[in-house]
Motif scaffolding. Sequence first.
Motif, PDB file in Angstrom:
ATOM      1  N   LEU A 165      11.468  14.726  49.570  1.00 19.46           N
ATOM      2  CA  LEU A 165      10.461  15.638  49.035  1.00 19.46           C
ATOM      3  C   LEU A 165      10.867  17.094  49.171  1.00 19.46           C
ATOM      4  O   LEU A 165      10.351  17.960  48.452  1.00 19.46           O
ATOM      5  CB  LEU A 165       9.114  15.408  49.750  1.00 19.46           C
ATOM      6  CG  LEU A 165       8.387  14.101  49.415  1.00 19.46           C
ATOM      7  CD1 LEU A 165       7.134  13.959  50.274  1.00 19.46           C
ATOM      8  CD2 LEU A 165       8.026  14.055  47.931  1.00 19.46           C
ATOM      9  N   GLY A 166      11.787  17.360  50.108  1.00 24.96           N
ATOM     10  CA  GLY A 166      12.184  18.749  50.318  1.00 24.96           C
ATOM     11  C   GLY A 166      13.625  19.059  50.002  1.00 24.96           C
ATOM     12  O   GLY A 166      13.988  20.216  49.785  1.00 24.96           O
ATOM     13  N   SER A 167      14.470  18.042  49.955  1.00 23.87           N
ATOM     14  CA  SER A 167      15.900  18.262  49.694  1.00 23.87           C
ATOM     15  C   SER A 167      16.561  16.928  49.407  1.00 23.87           C
ATOM     16  O   SER A 167      15.897  15.902  49.253  1.00 23.87           O
ATOM     17  CB  SER A 167      16.561  18.925  50.906  1.00 23.87           C
ATOM     18  OG  SER A 167      16.528  18.047  52.029  1.00 23.87           O
ATOM     19  N   ALA A 179       9.584   6.376  55.831  1.00 24.34           N
ATOM     20  CA  ALA A 179       8.834   7.626  55.950  1.00 24.34           C
ATOM     21  C   ALA A 179       9.766   8.819  56.098  1.00 24.34           C
ATOM     22  O   ALA A 179       9.534   9.890  55.509  1.00 24.34           O
ATOM     23  CB  ALA A 179       7.888   7.545  57.150  1.00 24.34           C
ATOM     24  N   ILE A 180      10.824   8.631  56.890  1.00 23.33           N
ATOM     25  CA  ILE A 180      11.785   9.730  57.091  1.00 23.33           C
ATOM     26  C   ILE A 180      12.510  10.068  55.796  1.00 23.33           C
ATOM     27  O   ILE A 180      12.655  11.243  55.420  1.00 23.33           O
ATOM     28  CB  ILE A 180      12.799   9.347  58.187  1.00 23.33           C
ATOM     29  CG1 ILE A 180      12.090   9.259  59.544  1.00 23.33           C
ATOM     30  CG2 ILE A 180      13.931  10.368  58.254  1.00 23.33           C
ATOM     31  CD1 ILE A 180      12.933   8.649  60.635  1.00 23.33           C
ATOM     32  N   VAL A 193      11.626   9.447  52.651  1.00 24.62           N
ATOM     33  CA  VAL A 193      10.720  10.035  51.655  1.00 24.62           C
ATOM     34  C   VAL A 193      10.440  11.496  51.975  1.00 24.62           C
ATOM     35  O   VAL A 193      10.444  12.353  51.087  1.00 24.62           O
ATOM     36  CB  VAL A 193       9.392   9.241  51.598  1.00 24.62           C
ATOM     37  CG1 VAL A 193       8.355   9.986  50.767  1.00 24.62           C
ATOM     38  CG2 VAL A 193       9.634   7.854  51.018  1.00 24.62           C
ATOM     39  N   THR A 194      10.210  11.777  53.267  1.00 23.60           N
ATOM     40  CA  THR A 194       9.947  13.161  53.674  1.00 23.60           C
ATOM     41  C   THR A 194      11.126  14.066  53.352  1.00 23.60           C
ATOM     42  O   THR A 194      10.954  15.205  52.880  1.00 23.60           O
ATOM     43  CB  THR A 194       9.653  13.230  55.183  1.00 23.60           C
ATOM     44  OG1 THR A 194       8.534  12.394  55.484  1.00 23.60           O
ATOM     45  CG2 THR A 194       9.346  14.659  55.614  1.00 23.60           C
ATOM     46  N   ILE A 195      12.345  13.564  53.599  1.00 25.58           N
ATOM     47  CA  ILE A 195      13.548  14.350  53.306  1.00 25.58           C
ATOM     48  C   ILE A 195      13.679  14.596  51.809  1.00 25.58           C
ATOM     49  O   ILE A 195      13.942  15.727  51.367  1.00 25.58           O
ATOM     50  CB  ILE A 195      14.804  13.629  53.838  1.00 25.58           C
ATOM     51  CG1 ILE A 195      14.816  13.641  55.369  1.00 25.58           C
ATOM     52  CG2 ILE A 195      16.077  14.294  53.297  1.00 25.58           C
ATOM     53  CD1 ILE A 195      15.937  12.831  55.983  1.00 25.58           C
TER      54      ILE A 195
END
Length: 253
Positions: free
Chosen positions: A22-24, A15-16, A18-20
């Motif tokens: 998605l933004g950078s 999850a961490i 993928v979240t990263i």
Amino acid sequence: MDLATIIGILLGIGAIIVTILLGSGLGLFIDIPSIMIVFGGTLAATFVAYPLKEVLGIIKVTMRLFIFKIEKPEDIIANLVEISNKARKGGLLSIESDIKNASDPYLAKALQMTVDGVKTGDIAAIMQSKMALAKKNLKSGSDLYASMGSFAPAFGMVGTLIGLVQMLANLDDPSSIGPKMAVAMITTFYGAILANLFFIPMSGKLKIRCDEEISNMNIIYEGVISIREGEHPRLMEDKLSVYLGPNHTPSEE
């Protein structure tokens, strides 16, 4: 093997990441000095807080989170009832074979003392001492991880403060403020991840492991004392069934 621990860690890391992404890129969140202060500081504080033997035993403790096998309480009770029936019909000497077949050293030792004719009070005292020592050893691992869970965020803040000081010392270069601020915040990020995805949950899981093992030891303790006192197997089963919860119904003879 405990799949819940593995699944939880993989889900959290996934999850961490993928979240990263998605933004950078991941590179933005990798900083060697930040890793050093959080990991190194947490480890250093743990060495200060705990004896060397306990800290070095962290690998063995960690393995219990992933590779753990414990006998079901109902199986222990069924085995004790069977031994009790055998002792009631053939005497205490008839259970010697059960000592050799016992996979749990705690049970084997208790049965051996019973067969040897050791007084009930002495058996109870020895078993309680062994139980207390086991509980202490199991609890120490949980406490160690709980402490690491408090140390990691603290050193994350230390790293952030170091980064902020370095940033404020170079305010004459406005273009460097953004990147330096980002690096300063990464240590807090590392500390939060270590504490909340690893150390604190691991401490909680070890507490559950401790409760399960001590509960099983209590079942064995009460069961062996009942056998030594010659109690009826049905009475013993009724007494031990409380460890199985309110929905359990003892078997009918």
